[in-house]
Design a protein around this motif. Structure first.
Motif, PDB file in Angstrom:
ATOM      1  N   SER A 188       0.825  -1.212   0.000  1.00  0.00           N
ATOM      2  CA  SER A 188       0.000   0.000   0.000  1.00  0.00           C
ATOM      3  C   SER A 188       0.848   1.246   0.000  1.00  0.00           C
ATOM      4  O   SER A 188       0.413   2.310  -0.422  1.00  0.00           O
ATOM      5  N   GLU A 189       2.148   1.159   0.484  1.00  0.00           N
ATOM      6  CA  GLU A 189       2.956   2.351   0.584  1.00  0.00           C
ATOM      7  C   GLU A 189       3.265   2.941  -0.784  1.00  0.00           C
ATOM      8  O   GLU A 189       3.448   4.150  -0.934  1.00  0.00           O
TER       9      GLU A 189
ATOM     10  N   LYS B 270      -1.198   8.949  -3.304  1.00  0.00           N
ATOM     11  CA  LYS B 270      -2.447   9.399  -3.911  1.00  0.00           C
ATOM     12  C   LYS B 270      -3.496   9.734  -2.861  1.00  0.00           C
ATOM     13  O   LYS B 270      -4.472  10.417  -3.147  1.00  0.00           O
ATOM     14  N   VAL B 271      -3.287   9.230  -1.641  1.00  0.00           N
ATOM     15  CA  VAL B 271      -4.241   9.475  -0.560  1.00  0.00           C
ATOM     16  C   VAL B 271      -3.892  10.797   0.083  1.00  0.00           C
ATOM     17  O   VAL B 271      -2.786  10.983   0.609  1.00  0.00           O
ATOM     18  N   THR B 272      -4.809  11.735   0.057  1.00  0.00           N
ATOM     19  CA  THR B 272      -4.595  13.053   0.626  1.00  0.00           C
ATOM     20  C   THR B 272      -5.433  13.229   1.873  1.00  0.00           C
ATOM     21  O   THR B 272      -6.248  12.374   2.229  1.00  0.00           O
TER      22      THR B 272
ATOM     23  N   ALA C 114      -4.650   0.555   6.917  1.00  0.00           N
ATOM     24  CA  ALA C 114      -3.234   0.813   6.681  1.00  0.00           C
ATOM     25  C   ALA C 114      -3.009   2.125   5.941  1.00  0.00           C
ATOM     26  O   ALA C 114      -1.966   2.778   6.105  1.00  0.00           O
ATOM     27  N   LEU C 115      -3.999   2.531   5.131  1.00  0.00           N
ATOM     28  CA  LEU C 115      -3.871   3.784   4.391  1.00  0.00           C
ATOM     29  C   LEU C 115      -4.224   4.992   5.240  1.00  0.00           C
ATOM     30  O   LEU C 115      -4.032   6.129   4.794  1.00  0.00           O
TER      31      LEU C 115
ATOM     32  N   LEU D  74     -11.194   7.982  -4.638  1.00  0.00           N
ATOM     33  CA  LEU D  74     -10.237   6.972  -5.081  1.00  0.00           C
ATOM     34  C   LEU D  74     -10.917   5.612  -5.213  1.00  0.00           C
ATOM     35  O   LEU D  74     -11.956   5.352  -4.608  1.00  0.00           O
ATOM     36  N   VAL D  75     -10.318   4.736  -6.011  1.00  0.00           N
ATOM     37  CA  VAL D  75     -10.785   3.357  -6.203  1.00  0.00           C
ATOM     38  C   VAL D  75      -9.617   2.437  -5.902  1.00  0.00           C
ATOM     39  O   VAL D  75      -8.497   2.633  -6.425  1.00  0.00           O
ATOM     40  N   LEU D  76      -9.860   1.422  -5.071  1.00  0.00           N
ATOM     41  CA  LEU D  76      -8.799   0.484  -4.681  1.00  0.00           C
ATOM     42  C   LEU D  76      -9.245  -0.926  -5.001  1.00  0.00           C
ATOM     43  O   LEU D  76     -10.391  -1.317  -4.700  1.00  0.00           O
TER      44      LEU D  76
END
Length: 689
Positions: free
Chosen positions: A3-4, A9-11, A50-51, A121-123
């Motif tokens: 995930s790192e 992209k995660v704000t 984790a994000l 976002l899409v994961l």
């Protein structure tokens, strides 16, 4: 991939909003068996934590478990997810793979468009994507297209295998009630005698009556139940008994499996604008597979074809295809069997009320209905029906006794068949009651909650047995009266007096039509202004024809014959209306009712045909009244009458009134009789005037 590598992209804006995990399996079977896939989807919550999302802000949407992802309809969970993304409440959407979210490009791209607008976002298991970025949007679009293509490939493989197996007749598909799969996979008749008896009773009744509604009435009258098998849900495969309706009967009659045929592709699924599925019937020539005599059946394929033909004729429609439809209410004996001899179309029957009762009129309206043209022909059916009835009497009379024996045997067979079904029904009820009794005896008496319920069930079964036994006893007594000696005598009496029974007004019109249908295929008719010519085609190929006078309209029936009108016209030259009536009666003429003529009747006829009266004819020939003659000759009226009495003037006496008309003579004819007569005095001349 960790995930790192995608955490950049995660704000903070994304973390301010919630995370939504969408969990879905395509079917309930996958939910029960493919548990590993479900666990992997739920494990994505750890990726969200984790994000940076707190666990309490990770929402799991799993109310679409067991639903297909081919469309968004009926997927409440997916609709909820889309609404949250559209309102900007979702920072990230988590799914194991694109196929979990949607297998339809329209639904998938709608979600991507909303996610791009709301910066969501899409994961998935491969990484994190931002639909607002072109490269990520392109990659997600490709994954969606591949997911939709994968669904098509999976369906093509499954359907290809099914079609290939169906072409050999080896595909196991749900069977209708009355047929089951044996342990070796072969299709056999249901071992339950009650089920087999009910189905055989249905086919036998339809063979005898030729109408599905008559089968419903027969089941209701005999008190026979019909089975149905549960195809899904709890108790799948169990047989339930209940009343039968018209729809159920037509389903059985249209199903070729009961004729021992393997069929695949009788129906196909279609979708409307709202993506709701509908089953559509496929014509026989488009069926994928049809294998006759593939397994045992209740009827033969030939009988199945006859049943389909009868069902088509029973349907109300126009055209030649509806020729020979089943008998219905109405006095028209040839309803559904009259064919127009000019265009070949089936003639319809129209009824109208008259003083003598209901009248049937046969009319060909095929051209009027199809092409807005003029109707071919129409005529009243009373005369033709009577002629066909008389012809039928001549054909039926020699075989009346044989028919009576067949009727008695058929009634006995029907009663025996219905009684056997009722006995089997009673045996089934007794078995259920005995089973309920054994269940009750096996339960612990101290467990009152269970014992009371089982005891109540046992009592209900016993009450059902009592009710069935009573109804069967009543029906058995009625059947015994039907087959007693007096009933046999009545049947024989009916056969020997068939014409009287046929003409009895208490005999229903439907029954007459059914008897007629046993002998006559159709009747082709050509009608002109005065006669009707009918060609009868009998069952077996024989033909015959009859010609009869056509029933004239009442205006033509009441119309005076041209011969009488001509005689009246001739007599009026020398006779008054009263004298004409007398002469016509002496000549033996009468009106349309063959009643003697009177002065008033002659006058009405004269006025109806615009004939000149005797007075008008004399006036046309130059005859004048006495006053007119006197004024013209310069004499008094009495002199004119005197001359007429002496024969000096030619006169015609009008009957009834006593008035006379005179033919004016020349002046020379008036002078000669006056010479030699004594000259009267002026006083005498004045008194005479």
């Amino acid at each position: 991939m960790s995930s790192e590598s995608f955490s950049h992209k995660v704000t903070a804006d994304h973390l301010r909003r919630d995370a939504y995990l969408y969990v879905r399996q395509s079917s309930l079977r996958q939910v029960l068996e493919n548990t590993e896939s479900t666990q992997r989807q739920y494990a994505l919550r750890d990726r969200a934590v984790a994000l940076g999302w707190p666990l309490e802000r990770v929402h799991t949407i799993d109310n679409d478990l067991g639903l297909s992802g081919a469309a968004a309809q009926n997927r409440d969970g997916f609709q909820h997810l889309v609404s949250q993304v559209a309102m900007g409440r979702a920072g990230i959407v988590l799914g194991l793979e694109v196929s979990r979210l949607a297998r339809n490009n329209a639904d998938w791209h709608r979600l991507l468009e909303l996610a791009a607008l709301s910066h969501t976002l899409v994961l998935d298991q491969d990484g994190i994507y931002d639909p607002a970025h072109f490269n990520d949007r392109l990659l997600l679009g490709l994954k969606g297209a591949m997911s939709e293509a994968e669904l098509h490939i999976l369906k093509a493989r499954l359907q290809g295998g099914m079609r290939n197996k169906a072409s050999r007749g080896e595909l196991e598909i749900p069977l209708p009630v009355g047929l089951i799969y044996a342990p070796n996979g072969a299709v056999v008749l249901d071992p339950d005698a009650q089920v087999r008896g009910a189905l055989q009773f249905l086919f036998d009744t339809y063979r005898q009556t030729g109408a599905a509604s008559a089968v419903v009435r027969r089941f209701e009258r005999e008190g026979v139940s019909f089975p149905r098998r549960l195809q899904r849900g709890l108790g799948k495969g169990d047989v339930l008994w209940g009343a039968i309706d018209h729809r159920r009967i037509t389903e059985v009659l249209h199903n070729p499996r009961y004729a021992g045929a393997f069929v695949y592709g009788r129906r196909r699924t279609s979708y409307d604008t709202e993506l709701r599925s509908h089953l559509l019937e496929v014509p026989r020539e488009q069926w994928h597979t049809l294998i006759r005599d593939a397994h045992p059946g209740y009827i033969t394929w030939d009988e199945f074809e006859r049943n389909q033909d009868t069902l088509r004729r029973n349907s109300v429609s126009f055209g030649i295809a509806a020729r020979g439809s089943q008998p219905r209410e109405g006095v028209g004996l040839l309803q559904g069997r009259v064919v127009c001899g000019r265009c070949g179309a089936r003639m319809r029957t129209r009824y109208q009320q008259a003083a003598s009762g209901s009248l049937a009129t046969y009319q060909c309206v095929e051209a009027a209905v199809r092409r807005a043209a003029k109707a071919c022909q129409s005529f009243q059916g009373r005369g033709l029906d009577a002629a066909i009835s008389a012809l039928l009497m001549d054909k039926v009379a020699p075989a009346a006794l044989e028919v009576a024996v067949q009727v008695h045997d058929e009634i006995a067979a029907r009663i025996e068949q219905a009684d056997a079904l009722r006995r089997k029904q009673l045996e089934g009820a007794r078995y259920d009651a005995d089973l309920a009794r054994r269940r009750y005896l096996k339960v612990d008496p101290d467990n009152r909650l269970v014992a009371d319920a089982l005891e109540a069930d046992w009592n209900d079964r016993l009450r059902q047995i009592t009710a069935l036994q009573q109804s069967h006893d009543v029906q058995r007594e009625a059947d015994a009266k039907t087959l007693d000696a007096q009933a046999r005598e009545r049947i024989a009496d009916i056969a020997l007096n068939f014409p009287r029974v046929w003409n009895d007004p208490r005999t229903a019109s439907v029954e007459r039509k059914r008897m007629l249908a046993l002998l006559i295929e159709d009747v082709t008719v050509v009608a002109d202004r005065t006669h009707i010519t009918a060609g009868i085609r009998w069952r077996g190929g024989q033909t015959s024809s009859i010609r009869l006078a056509r029933n004239l309209p009442i205006g033509m029936v009441r119309k005076t014959t041209p011969e009488v009108v001509a005689a009246i016209d001739q007599l009026l030259e020398s006779c008054s209306d009263a004298q004409v009536a007398k002469r016509l009666n002496e000549m033996g003429y009468g009106n349309w009712r063959q009643e003697p003529f009177t002065y008033l009747k002659v006058r009405r006829l004269r006025r109806a045909y615009k004939l000149s009266s005797h007075y008008e004819r004399l006036r046309a020939r130059g005859f004048l009244a006495a006053e007119e003659i006197a004024k013209k000759l310069g004499v008094c009226v009495a002199t004119v009458h005197h001359w007429g009495h002496r024969g000096v003037l030619h006169r015609e006496v009008l009957s009834g009134s006593g008035h006379c008309l005179y033919l004016p003579p020349d002046q020379s004819t008036l002078v000669r009789p006056a010479i030699g007569r004594p000259r009267k005095s002026a006083a005498q001349n004045h008194s005479s005037t």
